[in-house]
Design a protein around this motif. Structure first.
Motif, PDB file in Angstrom:
ATOM      1  N   ALA A   1      46.078  15.416  23.842  1.00  0.00           N
ATOM      2  CA  ALA A   1      47.200  16.057  23.125  1.00  0.00           C
ATOM      3  C   ALA A   1      48.506  15.359  23.494  1.00  0.00           C
ATOM      4  O   ALA A   1      48.670  14.873  24.613  1.00  0.00           O
ATOM      5  CB  ALA A   1      47.270  17.525  23.513  1.00  0.00           C
TER       6      ALA A   1
ATOM      7  N   ASP B   1      55.794  24.280  15.124  1.00  0.00           N
ATOM      8  CA  ASP B   1      54.698  23.295  15.091  1.00  0.00           C
ATOM      9  C   ASP B   1      54.912  22.155  16.068  1.00  0.00           C
ATOM     10  O   ASP B   1      54.620  20.998  15.760  1.00  0.00           O
ATOM     11  CB  ASP B   1      54.578  22.690  13.673  1.00  0.00           C
ATOM     12  CG  ASP B   1      53.743  23.575  12.783  1.00  0.00           C
ATOM     13  OD1 ASP B   1      52.810  24.204  13.303  1.00  0.00           O
ATOM     14  OD2 ASP B   1      54.045  23.646  11.583  1.00  0.00           O
TER      15      ASP B   1
ATOM     16  N   ASP C   1      50.420  20.562  19.991  1.00  0.00           N
ATOM     17  CA  ASP C   1      49.223  20.184  19.239  1.00  0.00           C
ATOM     18  C   ASP C   1      47.929  20.648  19.899  1.00  0.00           C
ATOM     19  O   ASP C   1      46.840  20.269  19.454  1.00  0.00           O
ATOM     20  CB  ASP C   1      49.201  18.669  18.973  1.00  0.00           C
ATOM     21  CG  ASP C   1      49.409  17.840  20.232  1.00  0.00           C
ATOM     22  OD1 ASP C   1      49.717  18.433  21.278  1.00  0.00           O
ATOM     23  OD2 ASP C   1      49.255  16.619  20.161  1.00  0.00           O
ATOM     24  N   ALA C   2      48.013  21.434  20.963  1.00  0.00           N
ATOM     25  CA  ALA C   2      46.824  22.045  21.561  1.00  0.00           C
ATOM     26  C   ALA C   2      47.311  23.233  22.373  1.00  0.00           C
ATOM     27  O   ALA C   2      48.452  23.242  22.848  1.00  0.00           O
ATOM     28  CB  ALA C   2      46.099  21.054  22.477  1.00  0.00           C
TER      29      ALA C   2
ATOM     30  N   LYS D   1      49.095  29.912  14.441  1.00  0.00           N
ATOM     31  CA  LYS D   1      49.236  28.515  14.883  1.00  0.00           C
ATOM     32  C   LYS D   1      48.228  28.204  15.989  1.00  0.00           C
ATOM     33  O   LYS D   1      47.713  27.097  16.079  1.00  0.00           O
ATOM     34  CB  LYS D   1      50.671  28.240  15.380  1.00  0.00           C
ATOM     35  CG  LYS D   1      51.739  28.402  14.312  1.00  0.00           C
ATOM     36  CD  LYS D   1      51.678  27.291  13.303  1.00  0.00           C
ATOM     37  CE  LYS D   1      52.520  27.525  12.078  1.00  0.00           C
ATOM     38  NZ  LYS D   1      53.945  27.412  12.238  1.00  0.00           N
TER      39      LYS D   1
ATOM     40  N   ARG E   1      44.850  25.220  15.861  1.00  0.00           N
ATOM     41  CA  ARG E   1      44.834  24.056  16.764  1.00  0.00           C
ATOM     42  C   ARG E   1      43.612  24.040  17.671  1.00  0.00           C
ATOM     43  O   ARG E   1      42.981  25.075  17.860  1.00  0.00           O
ATOM     44  CB  ARG E   1      46.075  24.104  17.672  1.00  0.00           C
ATOM     45  CG  ARG E   1      47.312  23.643  16.969  1.00  0.00           C
ATOM     46  CD  ARG E   1      48.567  24.157  17.602  1.00  0.00           C
ATOM     47  NE  ARG E   1      49.702  23.678  16.831  1.00  0.00           N
ATOM     48  CZ  ARG E   1      49.964  24.047  15.582  1.00  0.00           C
ATOM     49  NH1 ARG E   1      49.180  24.894  14.965  1.00  0.00           N
ATOM     50  NH2 ARG E   1      50.998  23.548  14.943  1.00  0.00           N
TER      51      ARG E   1
ATOM     52  N   SER F   1      41.960  24.739  20.894  1.00  0.00           N
ATOM     53  CA  SER F   1      42.464  25.783  21.796  1.00  0.00           C
ATOM     54  C   SER F   1      41.358  26.292  22.715  1.00  0.00           C
ATOM     55  O   SER F   1      40.188  26.327  22.337  1.00  0.00           O
ATOM     56  CB  SER F   1      43.025  26.946  20.977  1.00  0.00           C
ATOM     57  OG  SER F   1      42.092  27.313  19.977  1.00  0.00           O
TER      58      SER F   1
END
Ligand code: SF4
Length: 436
Positions: free
Chosen positions: A84, A336, A339-340, A359, A363, A365
Motif C-alpha cells: 500500500a 479517498d 489505499d488499505a 470506503k 479496499r 482490509s
C-alpha cells in the motif's frame, strides 16, 4: 475450581482492579466473574461463547467466508501493508501497550497513518490539553479528597457503571469518610439520564450550548452579571452551582462525549479547563476526561513517547506528522487518501459514518478482533485473536493515565494467536518483503 483475585477488567477506561474470576483447575474454562458490572462481566464470559470464531477467515467473491490459516492471514496482511502507498492502521484501544508498540513499529516501516478511537471520542480533549494544559489528578485522589463532583456531558451510570461506586460519588475515602453524604454532585446534560437521577443538581443545558454555560460559570465565579437565562439555564441556578463548587474542598469535573463531540468541540474543553483553572483561585480543582475504551489512554501514551502525538499520526512521509482534520481516519477515508485499512482492537464499522465504512469495504482490509463485529463484516480478512485482559495480560492505562499490569485468567482456545504474536509475525514478514 480456583479463584483468581485482583483481576483487572478490560472493558472500559475505569479499569476496575478488584474482580474475582473463577476458572477450572486446568485454567481452560472461565466459570464465573464477581464484582464486575454487567458489561465488564459479559466481556469475560463472551470468551467462553460456544459460537466463537477461532480461525482466520477470508471473504470470497460471493460474500461468503472461507476459513484460512494464520499463516495465510499473516501473508495477506503483510502483502497488503507492504504494497500500500498509504495504509490506515486504526483502532488500538482494546489491546495492550505491548501490541500498540509493535503496531507502531509496523506502521513506521510501511508508512501508515496511525489513528485510534480518540479520533471520534476524546481527540478533541487531547487537542485542548495541547492548547492550554490540564490540571488533573488520579482517581485515587478523587476517591479520597473530592467533595464536589461534576459530570458534564457523560453518563457513567451506563458507560462506566462502577465509576460512581468505586471512585466518584459513593466511596468513602481518607478525607471523604461520609461517602455520598459528604459530596455534592452536579450533572450537566441535555437529557435526564440515570446519572442525573442520582445528582443533587441537574443543569439541563440546551443541546450544543455547553461553551456558553461553561463561560457563564467563569462569570459567576467572579460574581459578575449574567443574562437572565444562559443555554436554557436560569442565572440563579448558575450562581448557586458556582457557589457550590467554590465552597468545596476539592472539585473534580468529569466530562464526556456530550462536550467533546458537540458544537464547539475542542473549544468546549479549552473552556472547561479554564473553568477548572479559575476554580483553583478559590479551592483545589481538577478535571478528567471519561476515557471510554479499555486502553485508549495507553495508545495515546505509547504514541506520545514514540511519535510525540497521541492520535492521528501520519507516518507516510517517513516522519511523524499530526494534523487532526487532515490526518484523522474519517477524513482520510472520506477523501479517498488511504489505499488499505488495518483495524485492531476497535469497531469503526459500528461507530464511523456509513460513507467511511463503505470506503473500508471497497479496499483491501483486515480486522483483528476476537469478536464478530460490524467491522469484521466489511473487511476482506478477519483474524480472531485472544481476548486481551482475559486470555493475555499486558500493560493498560486507566483513564487517569495510571498504567496497570493486567492479568491473564484463562487459556485461549488451542492454536489461537494473541495480538502481539500476530503483529510480530506480520512485522517480520513485512521486513522480509521490504528488505529492511
Ligand atoms: Fe469493567 Fe468498566 Fe464495569 Fe469496571 S466499570 S467492571 S472497568 S466495564
Amino acid at each position: 475450581t480456583k479463584t483468581i483475585t485482583d483481576v483487572i477488567c478490560p472493558f472500559c477506561g475505569t479499569l476496575c482492579d478488584d474482580l474475582e474470576v473463577v476458572v477450572s483447575d486446568d485454567g481452560k474454562q472461565l466459570l464465573e466473574v464477581y464484582n464486575a458490572c454487567a458489561i465488564g462481566a459479559e466481556k469475560f464470559l463472551h470468551s467462553q461463547a460456544k459460537d466463537r470464531i477461532t480461525r482466520p477467515r477470508m471473504r470470497q467473491e460471493d460474500g461468503s467466508w472461507k476459513e484460512i490459516t494464520y499463516d495465510e492471514a499473516i501473508e495477506y496482511t503483510a502483502q497488503m501493508l507492504a504494497n500500500a502507498k498509504k495504509p490506515l492502521m486504526y483502532g488500538w484501544s482494546s489491546t495492550n501497550c505491548e501490541a500498540q508498540a509493535l503496531g507502531s513499529e509496523l506502521g513506521e516501516i510501511v508508512g501508515a497513518v496511525m489513528d485510534n478511537t480518540a479520533t471520534v471520542c476524546h481527540g478533541t480533549s487531547l487537542i485542548a490539553v495541547q492548547d492550554i494544559g490540564i490540571p488533573t489528578c488520579t482517581l485515587g485522589e478523587v476517591k479520597n479528597r473530592a467533595d464536589r463532583i461534576v459530570f458534564w456531558g457523560c453518563n457513567p451510570a451506563h458507560a462506566h457503571p462502577r465509576h460512581m461506586s468505586r471512585y466518584s460519588i459513593f466511596p468513602r475515602g481518607f478525607f471523604t469518610g461520609k461517602g455520598h453524604k459528604g459530596r455534592k454532585v452536579i450533572v450537566v446534560d441535555p437529557r435526564p439520564t440515570d446519572t442525573a437521577n442520582v445528582a443533587d443538581v441537574h443543569l439541563q443545558v440546551e443541546q450544543g450550548r455547553d461553551y456558553e454555560l461553561l463561560n457563564a460559570f467563569r462569570v459567576a465565579f467572579k460574581g459578575e452579571k449574567l443574562p437572565d437565562v444562559v443555554a436554557g439555564i436560569p442565572k440563579e441556578k448558575i450562581y448557586e452551582a458556582a457557589e457550590t463548587l467554590k465552597s468545596g474542598r476539592f472539585v473534580i469535573i468529569f466530562f464526556g462525549m456530550g462536550v467533546t463531540q458537540s458544537l464547539g468541540k475542542n473549544h468546549n474543553i479549552d473552556e472547561a479547563i479554564a473553568v477548572t483553572r479559575d476554580l483553583n483561585e478559590y479551592t483545589k480543582a481538577a478535571i478528567m476526561p471519561m476515557r471510554g475504551h479499555y486502553n485508549v489512554t495507553g495508545s495515546g501514551q505509547v504514541w506520545g513517547w514514540l511519535f510525540g502525538f497521541p492520535f492521528a499520526v501520519d507516518l507516510s512521509r517517513g516522519y511523524a506528522r499530526y494534523n487532526p482534520g487532515e490526518t484523522t481516519a474519517n477524513d482520510l477515508l472520506r477523501r479517498d487518501e488511504v489505499d488499505a485499512v488495518f483495524v485492531l482492537g476497535s469497531d469503526p464499522g459500528a461507530h464511523f459514518p456509513f460513507s467511511s465504512v463503505k470506503k473500508i469495504y471497497d479496499r483491501p482490509s483486515v480486522a483483528i478482533d476476537p469478536h464478530e463485529t460490524p467491522t469484521t463484516e466489511v473487511c476482506k480478512v478477519h483474524v480472531p485473536v485472544a481476548f486481551v485482559g482475559v486470555e493475555v495480560g499486558g500493560c493498560a492505562y486507566r483513564m487517569d493515565n495510571v498504567p496497570i499490569e493486567t492479568r491473564k485468567v484463562v487459556e485461549p482456545p488451542e492454536g489461537m494467536m494473541t495480538d502481539e504474536e500476530f503483529l510480530s509475525r506480520v512485522l517480520a514478514r513485512v521486513k522480509e518483503i521490504k528488505g529492511v
